[in-house]
Design a protein around this motif. Structure first.
Motif, mmCIF file in Angstrom:
data_model
loop_
_atom_site.group_PDB
_atom_site.id
_atom_site.type_symbol
_atom_site.label_atom_id
_atom_site.label_comp_id
_atom_site.label_asym_id
_atom_site.label_seq_id
_atom_site.Cartn_x
_atom_site.Cartn_y
_atom_site.Cartn_z
ATOM 1 N N PHE A 260 3.093 9.543 11.968
ATOM 2 C CA PHE A 260 3.749 9.195 13.233
ATOM 3 C C PHE A 260 5.256 9.205 13.060
ATOM 4 N N GLU A 261 5.755 8.580 11.993
ATOM 5 C CA GLU A 261 7.203 8.531 11.768
ATOM 6 C C GLU A 261 7.763 9.925 11.547
ATOM 7 N N ALA B 138 -7.097 2.405 -0.368
ATOM 8 C CA ALA B 138 -8.225 3.038 0.319
ATOM 9 C C ALA B 138 -9.477 2.169 0.297
ATOM 10 N N ASP B 139 -9.471 1.132 -0.552
ATOM 11 C CA ASP B 139 -10.627 0.241 -0.673
ATOM 12 C C ASP B 139 -10.418 -1.120 -0.012
ATOM 13 N N VAL B 140 -9.293 -1.304 0.661
ATOM 14 C CA VAL B 140 -8.994 -2.585 1.307
ATOM 15 C C VAL B 140 -8.891 -2.349 2.809
ATOM 16 N N ALA C 121 -4.808 2.382 3.305
ATOM 17 C CA ALA C 121 -4.359 3.750 3.031
ATOM 18 C C ALA C 121 -4.333 4.592 4.301
ATOM 19 N N ALA C 122 -5.354 4.461 5.130
ATOM 20 C CA ALA C 122 -5.405 5.239 6.370
ATOM 21 C C ALA C 122 -4.293 4.831 7.328
ATOM 22 N N VAL C 123 -4.038 3.535 7.404
ATOM 23 C CA VAL C 123 -2.976 3.059 8.300
ATOM 24 C C VAL C 123 -1.616 3.546 7.806
ATOM 25 N N VAL C 124 -1.374 3.462 6.510
ATOM 26 C CA VAL C 124 -0.106 3.935 5.948
ATOM 27 C C VAL C 124 0.045 5.430 6.200
ATOM 28 N N GLU C 125 -1.022 6.176 6.008
ATOM 29 C CA GLU C 125 -0.981 7.623 6.233
ATOM 30 C C GLU C 125 -0.693 7.940 7.698
ATOM 31 N N ASN C 126 -1.367 7.255 8.608
ATOM 32 C CA ASN C 126 -1.134 7.476 10.035
ATOM 33 C C ASN C 126 0.288 7.094 10.415
ATOM 34 N N ALA D 69 0.823 -1.209 0.000
ATOM 35 C CA ALA D 69 0.000 0.000 0.000
ATOM 36 C C ALA D 69 0.861 1.265 0.000
ATOM 37 N N ALA D 70 2.044 1.183 0.593
ATOM 38 C CA ALA D 70 2.921 2.348 0.689
ATOM 39 C C ALA D 70 3.791 2.541 -0.557
#
Length: 144
Positions: free
Chosen positions: A137-138, A72-74, A128-133, A20-21
């Motif tokens: 954070f990083e 974003a759809d998974v 997508a949301a997890v990768v963005e968060n 995803a990233a």
């Protein structure tokens, strides 16, 4: 109380986050390195993700893996269920046997509601949301 994924589901979530990233096809070796997944386990996990229709695989020099649908759809729940199947607990938390055979236990509704809330949260969390968060954070933790 324990809440943890199987090792295979853990690796599947991490592999899907790596995909995803990235905007390009990734080899198993690249995914394993980026996400600290033992290389010998990754092909089995990726095979399950391909079979579930979440990832496409291609062979050859330019081969590798890529998500079939946009991140974003998974959802995280879809990834976990691709590996573990339906995540609903079937055994009673008090008797370690199917609840309902002779009526429901005293805490059945409490644990059923908690399970429903967990599954709903996982169904809302997209890759997508997890990768963005994670990126946010990083960035925040490396800023000086």
């Amino acid at each position: 109380m324990r809440l943890e994924l199987t090792r295979r589901a853990d690796y599947a979530v991490r592999a899907m986050l790596a995909l995803a990233a990235s905007d390009e096809r990734l080899s198993a070796a690249t995914i394993a390195t980026r996400m600290a997944i033992p290389p010998r386990f990754l092909p089995h996990v990726m095979r399950d993700l391909v079979a579930a229709g979440l990832v496409s695989a291609s062979t050859g020099r330019a081969g590798g893996y890529r998500p079939i649908r946009p991140p974003a759809d998974v959802t995280i729940l879809e990834v976990i269920e691709a590996i573990e199947g339906d995540g609903r607990r079937r055994a009673c938390v008090l008797r370690n046997a199917p609840c309902g055979r002779d009526g429901y236990c005293a805490v059945h509704h409490v644990f059923a509601a908690a399970q429903d809330a967990l599954l709903a949260e996982l169904a809302e969390a997209t890759l997508a949301a997890v990768v963005e968060n994670r990126a946010a954070f990083e960035a925040a933790t490396t800023a000086t």
